[in-house]
Design a protein around this motif. Structure first.
Motif, mmCIF file in Angstrom:
data_model
loop_
_atom_site.group_PDB
_atom_site.id
_atom_site.type_symbol
_atom_site.label_atom_id
_atom_site.label_comp_id
_atom_site.label_asym_id
_atom_site.label_seq_id
_atom_site.Cartn_x
_atom_site.Cartn_y
_atom_site.Cartn_z
ATOM 1 N N GLY A 1 2.862 -40.365 -32.357
ATOM 2 C CA GLY A 1 3.620 -39.606 -33.349
ATOM 3 C C GLY A 1 2.812 -38.431 -33.835
ATOM 4 O O GLY A 1 1.856 -38.013 -33.191
ATOM 5 N N GLU A 2 3.197 -37.906 -35.002
ATOM 6 C CA GLU A 2 2.521 -36.722 -35.506
ATOM 7 C C GLU A 2 1.123 -37.088 -35.985
ATOM 8 O O GLU A 2 0.970 -37.946 -36.844
ATOM 9 C CB GLU A 2 3.294 -36.091 -36.662
ATOM 10 N N ILE A 3 0.115 -36.417 -35.407
ATOM 11 C CA ILE A 3 -1.252 -36.722 -35.810
ATOM 12 C C ILE A 3 -1.769 -35.703 -36.821
ATOM 13 O O ILE A 3 -2.858 -35.839 -37.349
ATOM 14 C CB ILE A 3 -2.200 -36.783 -34.594
ATOM 15 N N GLY A 4 -0.979 -34.656 -37.085
ATOM 16 C CA GLY A 4 -1.433 -33.622 -38.022
ATOM 17 C C GLY A 4 -0.836 -33.817 -39.407
ATOM 18 O O GLY A 4 -0.091 -34.767 -39.676
ATOM 19 N N LEU A 5 -1.139 -32.886 -40.259
ATOM 20 C CA LEU A 5 -0.689 -32.923 -41.644
ATOM 21 C C LEU A 5 0.825 -32.737 -41.714
ATOM 22 O O LEU A 5 1.399 -32.002 -40.936
ATOM 23 C CB LEU A 5 -1.369 -31.774 -42.385
ATOM 24 N N ASP A 6 1.459 -33.402 -42.670
ATOM 25 C CA ASP A 6 2.886 -33.195 -42.904
ATOM 26 C C ASP A 6 3.069 -31.825 -43.561
ATOM 27 O O ASP A 6 2.465 -31.535 -44.589
ATOM 28 C CB ASP A 6 3.418 -34.304 -43.822
ATOM 29 N N LEU A 7 3.890 -30.993 -42.934
ATOM 30 C CA LEU A 7 4.030 -29.619 -43.431
ATOM 31 C C LEU A 7 5.347 -29.392 -44.174
ATOM 32 O O LEU A 7 5.721 -28.255 -44.432
ATOM 33 C CB LEU A 7 3.935 -28.620 -42.273
ATOM 34 N N THR A 8 6.042 -30.472 -44.513
ATOM 35 C CA THR A 8 7.362 -30.300 -45.122
ATOM 36 C C THR A 8 7.313 -29.426 -46.361
ATOM 37 O O THR A 8 8.175 -28.582 -46.575
ATOM 38 C CB THR A 8 7.931 -31.678 -45.496
ATOM 39 N N ASN B 1 -6.346 -18.201 -42.331
ATOM 40 C CA ASN B 1 -7.602 -18.422 -41.630
ATOM 41 C C ASN B 1 -7.537 -19.622 -40.706
ATOM 42 O O ASN B 1 -8.157 -19.641 -39.657
ATOM 43 C CB ASN B 1 -8.750 -18.572 -42.622
ATOM 44 N N LYS B 2 -6.739 -20.608 -41.124
ATOM 45 C CA LYS B 2 -6.556 -21.771 -40.265
ATOM 46 C C LYS B 2 -5.841 -21.356 -38.980
ATOM 47 O O LYS B 2 -6.156 -21.847 -37.903
ATOM 48 C CB LYS B 2 -5.730 -22.815 -41.015
ATOM 49 N N MET B 3 -4.877 -20.454 -39.099
ATOM 50 C CA MET B 3 -4.163 -19.981 -37.915
ATOM 51 C C MET B 3 -5.096 -19.191 -37.009
ATOM 52 O O MET B 3 -5.059 -19.312 -35.796
ATOM 53 C CB MET B 3 -2.993 -19.068 -38.309
ATOM 54 N N LYS B 4 -5.920 -18.337 -37.644
ATOM 55 C CA LYS B 4 -6.796 -17.477 -36.867
ATOM 56 C C LYS B 4 -7.890 -18.285 -36.173
ATOM 57 O O LYS B 4 -8.233 -18.009 -35.033
ATOM 58 C CB LYS B 4 -7.456 -16.429 -37.773
ATOM 59 N N ASN B 5 -8.402 -19.240 -36.889
ATOM 60 C CA ASN B 5 -9.545 -19.985 -36.350
ATOM 61 C C ASN B 5 -9.474 -21.405 -36.887
ATOM 62 O O ASN B 5 -10.066 -21.709 -37.914
ATOM 63 C CB ASN B 5 -10.842 -19.296 -36.774
ATOM 64 N N PRO B 6 -8.763 -22.285 -36.185
ATOM 65 C CA PRO B 6 -8.453 -23.618 -36.737
ATOM 66 C C PRO B 6 -9.679 -24.457 -37.063
ATOM 67 O O PRO B 6 -9.605 -25.356 -37.874
ATOM 68 C CB PRO B 6 -7.630 -24.272 -35.639
ATOM 69 N N ARG B 7 -10.788 -24.175 -36.399
ATOM 70 C CA ARG B 7 -11.949 -25.034 -36.689
ATOM 71 C C ARG B 7 -12.987 -24.296 -37.515
ATOM 72 O O ARG B 7 -14.176 -24.569 -37.445
ATOM 73 C CB ARG B 7 -12.550 -25.536 -35.373
ATOM 74 N N LEU B 8 -12.489 -23.337 -38.304
ATOM 75 C CA LEU B 8 -13.405 -22.531 -39.112
ATOM 76 C C LEU B 8 -14.042 -23.358 -40.222
ATOM 77 O O LEU B 8 -15.236 -23.265 -40.479
ATOM 78 C CB LEU B 8 -12.626 -21.360 -39.720
ATOM 79 N N PHE B 9 -13.210 -24.180 -40.873
ATOM 80 C CA PHE B 9 -13.694 -24.838 -42.083
ATOM 81 C C PHE B 9 -14.554 -26.058 -41.795
ATOM 82 O O PHE B 9 -15.312 -26.499 -42.625
ATOM 83 C CB PHE B 9 -12.524 -25.222 -42.969
ATOM 84 N N LYS B 10 -14.384 -26.605 -40.591
ATOM 85 C CA LYS B 10 -15.198 -27.764 -40.259
ATOM 86 C C LYS B 10 -15.253 -27.883 -38.745
ATOM 87 O O LYS B 10 -14.222 -27.747 -38.080
ATOM 88 C CB LYS B 10 -14.549 -29.024 -40.853
ATOM 89 N N ALA B 11 -16.424 -28.139 -38.218
ATOM 90 C CA ALA B 11 -16.537 -28.305 -36.782
ATOM 91 C C ALA B 11 -15.948 -29.654 -36.396
ATOM 92 O O ALA B 11 -15.956 -30.586 -37.183
ATOM 93 C CB ALA B 11 -17.990 -28.212 -36.359
ATOM 94 N N GLY B 12 -15.405 -29.721 -35.169
ATOM 95 C CA GLY B 12 -14.934 -31.000 -34.666
ATOM 96 C C GLY B 12 -13.544 -31.388 -35.115
ATOM 97 O O GLY B 12 -13.135 -32.531 -34.957
ATOM 98 N N LEU B 13 -12.807 -30.463 -35.706
ATOM 99 C CA LEU B 13 -11.425 -30.773 -36.048
ATOM 100 C C LEU B 13 -10.581 -30.817 -34.771
ATOM 101 O O LEU B 13 -10.981 -30.289 -33.742
ATOM 102 C CB LEU B 13 -10.869 -29.707 -37.003
ATOM 103 N N LYS B 14 -9.402 -31.415 -34.892
ATOM 104 C CA LYS B 14 -8.608 -31.608 -33.686
ATOM 105 C C LYS B 14 -7.733 -30.410 -33.353
ATOM 106 O O LYS B 14 -7.382 -30.187 -32.212
ATOM 107 C CB LYS B 14 -7.735 -32.858 -33.849
ATOM 108 N N MET B 15 -7.340 -29.647 -34.380
ATOM 109 C CA MET B 15 -6.395 -28.565 -34.126
ATOM 110 C C MET B 15 -6.966 -27.546 -33.146
ATOM 111 O O MET B 15 -8.073 -27.062 -33.309
ATOM 112 C CB MET B 15 -6.046 -27.869 -35.434
ATOM 113 N N PRO B 16 -6.213 -27.244 -32.087
ATOM 114 C CA PRO B 16 -6.713 -26.314 -31.069
ATOM 115 C C PRO B 16 -6.529 -24.863 -31.474
ATOM 116 O O PRO B 16 -5.811 -24.549 -32.407
ATOM 117 C CB PRO B 16 -5.831 -26.638 -29.862
#
Lengths: 653, 153, 147, 240
Positions: free
Chosen positions: A374-381, A411-426
């Motif tokens: 299922g959805e492994i990311g944050l709920d964006l509703t 910034n998350k869109m521009k660089n998804p792993r900016l705030f923390k290394a090893g995040l899942k978002m590509p």
């Protein structure tokens, strides 16, 4: 003791005097005084100047449950004389459409309507996290009243919405009210389709093979990519390339250009963007698979946009032979391929499966043997409502004013792993504008509800037009709706054919489907030459004539019959109107003379029904709102003459 | 000794002066605090759009409960709240008068009561043309019937 | 005795102020040294045009640019086959002879309304008066950019 | 002339019913003045001179009482603009800050007054403890004082929710979750305090009523008892 008493009591007295002074010198008074001066310069009358009161001016929007005091300082928003005045006095650009009495300010702009000081009102501040929307993301508020499908008025928001769908964001992120669709190709028999070393290279960096791909870069290590490849293609299929029975290279080349594959696919940078770029395709797929695919793409992938051309087997063999020969990655060396294959063979299948589960590949792809979690990311509703404290800026120093939810999202869109290394978002490698569009769309995801009386849905909802029966099958088979639109559903590459039945003649349609050509001289030829049979064209035309007609056109039949369209006098009058009075030749061509904006009118009498010509001349915008055609107010007589001239235009050669 | 005594007294007086001053200040401030600066009420003066939006005759604005009377480019605004029990009178064009459906009060075309229980005539409100070319109604200013806003077509 | 109390009182009042002040100073100096490693702010789409002119530009590019050219030089791709070449909107000498009202009229009622070529069609039934005003405003900005 | 006015003002029944003694020029009149004045009779008629020295008590108790008085006045004023409704409460705070004349200073007086009252009541208790004021015969008054301290804390807590901002909401959420961990009655008590399962409108109105009605009345009553006991127990304790 007494001295302390005196000092303390005086201190307190001074403190109170200071407070009273402060209360009578609220920061907004400065602006109101300046506005009054400005008004005097702009020639405000005595009474008008008296009306400028030094008070808090507010709009109470009971239905929206908002109080906006913005006009305490923004005093000129409704006054057209202040167009050139500096902020905060400038006139609001579209005061006509959104009256302030009804909407106020903050419902669109955000910010703190209750505040009367600059920092507090514009934010973000400690106790009001929703700062004023910067212009880049302003359109996020439009959807509150106008719905989600605002192509014209809110292009950025609409773009964000489309991107959210197309990039498969829903695969990993839950959004209530949106269906989870797997947007990417199924990987069930991927081993039959692609070569193992290609997949290994692809996983490492999809943009390297196909720069415009929607597949994001997961920034995998070599080992990780190899593991995943190994899992997806468990058995390496070593196949002799000569095993495939080839065809004629030259004939394949001709078929490729005749069929206008270039309308959708690009080859070495030239061509359409509906299908993938095929410049290096033979280093990716096996020829057998390509054969099966061209034969009937829809059987292999029901949601593909590719039409089933209806080629014969020999045609396809020739095509494949040409493609395999021609479109190959020249930079790729054989020993590198072998190295890659060996590296993948030594990889760990179990780890590959774990990685696929971890990165949620099943959000977009159908994959065998992996559990879809299922959805492994944050709920964006309701991501637009989030408080800034929920956004983790990691170790990055961001000043207080820049710490806003939209800035974080951007910034998350521009660089998804900016705030923390090893995040899942590509990393989707979005451009600035794309990141802005997505951020705008995300900010519009809010639980705020405006009263029903404020709803005004703009733009068109996607139509659910879906014809059944023989016609529907033809439409589906040849994927007509990828380019053409019928009743609001379809693409915008080719003309809208919603009322094609009232428009074209049967004979012309038959000829055109056999050998399509470009009606507008300026366009490159794009309509593919499908192997469509005469009986199928007849089915099409009979459906057009019965269903896709417009009564306004059909009603003209009677009056057209009464017109004297063969009368040479009328024709010569029409010619005069065409060339001299209205100068139609500025944009249209007849017999290769004239402008190139509109369609060639030389054989318009063979193509279009006479009723249509009359109908279109009387109001071009009625059929196509986006048309760049000027609207004239022709008299009956002029209509008749122009029609007569157009019908005769070809014979005059 | 005596001057020392005076000085002490003076200091005490000064202290008490400051204290009482503070108390006085607080009292005045508290009184001012009780006078509201902003109201949560429908505004008494508002814009009602362009004059061209109102065709010849009597136009009813349900949101604001007013009638906008356009008599050949002469604009007037009258309250649509019956002075009896607050119903909305209807404009009867044939009879050239307002009739209240609740208790039958009748107002002539000048807003004057000519029948029924209404105790007072309907008030005419001041209407002006703003700089943005929109009509501006001020319910706080009640004007005589003779005052009109003339706008050249 | 009273002096001691005064000192105590003063220190009670001023110690927090001193701490606050020094904290401000320290944090202020901190800011200058930290790197913002990769945090981006959305760029302003800067333009010298007003909103009105921007709307005019949109319309110009859609309807007018085909003949008058994207930059208004009268060199649109459709201009080659016209017996009367499209007006050059960057030509200051010509443009200064035209009033706003005249430009408005030509757009609205076509070239023939002012005795010019009918190759310029009337747009009055397609583009509203207020939109034509934005167009005029935009066309005026083209002059300065030309020469 | 002046004498006449003086006579009219001072030599009548009304004046004498209010001020039942003359100028306190001798010991008798002084004791009468103390006896007949509510604000002065907190101390016994006879008291050791040392007890009145500022440095003996630092005036902490009295300052606490003044703060309570200020809080009552400002609190009543704030009630004129504050509406305990989840959609209005925060907005009313903003109104006080931005639109109401002197709203900010009144609100800040209430807020800082409350903070300092907690501190001063605590310091007062420290003073009493270190000067052994809780010993016989003042055990009861010490008890009353402890209850007053708890009431002060409760007032602070209930007042904390009223602005209805994030800080308030989460603070109260934490507190009621603490209540929940009480053995046996925890769940029910939390349900009762919040008036539901979530911190919402019910919680807000409950805290509001506690803050402006129940607790202030209780504190007023206890303060009366507290002061009365001070006097009955013979003023401040002295080293034996």
């Amino acid at each position: 003791m007494k001295r302390i008493f005196v000092i303390l009591s005086f201190l307190i007295l001074l403190f109170y005097i200071w407070q009273i002074w402060k209360d009578y010198n609220r920061p907004y008074l400065v602006y109101q005084k300046e506005f009054k001066e400005l008004l005097k310069q702009k020639g405000g009358g005595e009474a008008e100047l008296d009306d400028v009161k030094f008070v808090v001016r507010q709009r109470w929007l009971e239905k929206l449950n908002r109080v906006d005091r913005c006009e305490t300082c923004h005093l000129g928003v409704e006054d057209p004389r202040f167009v050139d005045a500096p902020q905060p006095y400038t006139t609001h650009p579209d005061a006509d459409k959104h009256s302030f009495e009804r909407f106020g300010c903050t419902v669109c702009h955000g910010g703190q309507g209750l505040a009367t000081s600059v920092e507090d009102a514009h934010g973000p501040t400690e106790d009001w996290y929703k700062a004023i929307s910067s212009d880049n993301f302003l359109e996020n508020s439009c959807s509150k009243c106008h719905g989600d499908f605002i192509e014209q008025e809110a292009p950025v928001l609409a773009k964000g919405r489309t991107m959210f769908k197309e990039y498969g964001c829903r695969g990993c992120h839950n959004v209530q009210g949106l269906e989870r669709v797997k947007v990417a190709p199924p990987l069930v028999k991927i081993g039959e389709k692609v070569k193992i070393d290609w997949l290994y290279r692809w996983l490492q960096n999809p943009q390297m093979y196909l720069p415009e791909t929607k597949m994001p870069n997961f920034q995998l290590t070599k080992e990780e990519a190899a593991d995943m490849t190994r899992f997806l293609i468990p058995r390496v299929r070593i196949k002799d390339p000569d095993n495939f029975e080839g065809g004629s290279y030259a004939r394949g080349k001709r078929i490729l250009s005749e069929s206008r594959c270039v309308t959708c696919h690009s080859f070495e940078g030239k061509g359409g963007d509906i299908g993938p770029d095929l410049a290096k395709v033979s280093s990716k797929v096996y020829p057998e698979w390509l054969f099966e695919w061209i034969k009937n793409p829809q059987a292999m992938r029901p949601d593909t946009l590719m039409p089933a051309y209806g080629f014969s087997d020999q045609d396809i063999r020739d095509l494949v032979a040409f493609i395999v020969e021609e479109y190959i990655d020249l930079e790729l060396e054989d020993d590198v391929i072998q190295q890659n294959i060996q590296f993948v063979e030594s990889a760990n299948v179990g780890r590959g499966k774990e990685l696929i589960e971890k990165y949620g590949c099943t959000g977009c792809h159908e994959i065998e043997g992996v559990e879809d979690r299922g959805e492994i990311g944050l709920d964006l509703t309701a991501i637009g409502d989030s408080h800034i404290s929920r956004m983790d800026f990691g170790m990055i120093e961001v000043s207080h004013e820049e710490r806003t939810v939209p800035n974080w999202l951007y910034n998350k869109m521009k660089n998804p792993r900016l705030f923390k290394a090893g995040l899942k978002m590509p990393d989707f490698t979005f451009s600035d504008l794309e990141a802005e569009a997505l951020t705008t769309y995300l900010m519009s995801r809010s639980k705020e509800v405006v009263p029903a009386s404020y709803h005004l849905h703009l733009g068109e909802r996607p139509s659910d037009y879906n014809p059944q029966g023989e016609f529907g099958e033809i439409l589906d088979n040849y994927r007509c709706l990828v380019c053409h639109t019928i009743n609001g559903r379809g693409g915008d590459l080719a003309p809208d054919i919603s009322i094609e039945g009232s428009r074209v003649k049967e004979k012309w349609l038959k000829d055109f489907m056999k050998t399509p050509y470009a009606i507008r001289p300026i366009l490159v030829e794009r309509m593919p030459r499908l192997k469509i049979s005469d009986s199928e064209v007849e089915t099409l035309y009979s459906y057009f004539r019965t269903t896709l007609v417009d009564d306004r056109v059909e009603k003209l039949t009677g009056s057209v019959k009464e017109m004297s369209l063969k009368d040479p006098e009328v024709i010569s009058l029409g010619k005069d109107l065409y060339y001299n009075k209205y100068a139609c030749n500025a944009c249209h061509q007849v017999n290769l003379k004239g402008g190139t904006i509109g369609p060639d009118l030389t054989s318009v009498g063979e193509r279009l029904r006479t009723e249509w010509i009359v109908y279109y001349l009387s109001d071009p915008k009625a059929f196509l709102k986006r048309s760049i055609e000027p609207v004239y107010d022709f008299t009956e007589k002029e209509l008749e003459a122009l029609t007569a001239f157009l019908l005769s235009a070809k014979e005059k050669k | 000794m005596s001057s020392e005594h005076d000085r002490r007294d003076f200091l005490t007086y000064l202290g008490w002066f400051a204290t009482l001053g503070t108390f006085g200040g607080i009292s005045v401030a508290s009184a001012r605090y009780m006078v509201p600066n902003i109201l949560y009420e429908p505004p008494k003066s508002y814009k009602i759009g362009k004059p061209q939006d109102y065709p010849e005759g009597v136009n009813f604005l349900p949101d604001k409960r007013i009638f906008v009377v356009n008599n050949g480019g002469n604009y007037k605004v009258i309250s649509a709240v019956c002075t009896h029990m607050g119903c909305t009178p209807r404009w009867i064009a044939e009879k050239d008068r307002w009739e209240c459906p609740c208790h039958g009060s009748i107002f002539n075309n000048k807003g004057v009561v000519i029948g029924g229980p209404a105790p007072k005539p309907l008030p005419w409100y001041e209407v002006t043309l703003g700089s943005d070319n929109k009509l501006f109604v001020n319910e706080d200013r009640i004007v005589p019937f003779s005052q009109v806003l003339t706008i050249a077509a | 005795m009273s002096k001691r109390i005064l000192i105590i009182l003063c220190s009670i009042f001023f110690t927090p102020a001193l701490i606050w002040f020094s904290a401000q100073v320290v944090s202020g100096s901190d800011d200058d040294h930290t790197e913002r490693s990769g945090f981006l702010l959305p760029q302003k789409h800067s333009t010298n045009l007003t909103r009105e002119q921007l709307r005019g530009k949109e319309l110009y590019q859609y309807y007018c640019a085909l003949c008058h050219g994207r930059t208004g030089k009268g060199d649109g791709f459709n201009s080659f086959n016209m017996s009367v070449p499209p007006a050059d909107h960057t030509d200051a000498t010509v443009m200064s002879t035209l009033s706003d009202a005249q430009i408005h009229q030509v757009i609205k009622e076509g070239g023939s309304s002012l005795g010019r070529s009918p190759m310029m069609p009337p747009w009055g039934r397609v583009i509203s008066d207020s939109e034509i005003n934005t167009l005029v405003a935009y066309i005026r900005t083209l002059v300065t950019s030309g020469k | 002339m002046i004498e006449k006015v003086k006579n009219i003002v001072f030599q009548n029944r009304f004046w004498k019913s209010v001020f039942r003694h003359g100028m306190p020029v001798n010991a008798r009149l002084r004791s009468e003045a103390v006896m007949s004045n509510l604000f002065l009779h907190i101390h016994p008629v006879k008291i050791y001179k040392d007890s009145l020295l500022f440095r003996k008590t630092l005036g902490l108790g009295l300052i606490s009482f003044y703060l309570f008085f200020i809080l009552c006045i400002t609190g009543i004023l704030l009630m004129f603009y504050y509406i305990p409704h989840v959609q209005r409460a925060y907005q009313d705070m903003k109104d006080l800050e931005f639109a109401v004349s002197f709203g900010m200073i009144l609100r800040n007086m209430h807020r800082w007054g409350a903070h300092s009252m907690v501190a001063l009541v605590f310091l007062h208790m420290c003073r009493v403890f270190y000067t052994a004021g809780y010993r016989h015969p003042r055990e009861f008054n010490w008890g009353v004082g402890v209850i007053l301290f708890v009431c002060t804390l409760a007032l602070s807590l209930t007042g904390y929710l009223l602005p209805w901002d994030q800080l308030a909401f989460w603070a109260i959420t934490i507190v009621v979750n603490l209540i929940e961990t009480m053995p046996i009655i925890g769940d029910d008590l939390r349900y009762l305090v919040v008036g539901g399962t979530l911190v919402g409108q019910n919680a807000l109105i409950r805290f509001y009523v506690m803050h402006v009605m129940v607790l202030p009345l209780l504190v007023t009553m206890l303060i009366a008892v507290h002061f009365w006991r001070i006097r009955k127990d013979g003023g401040l304790a002295r080293p034996e």
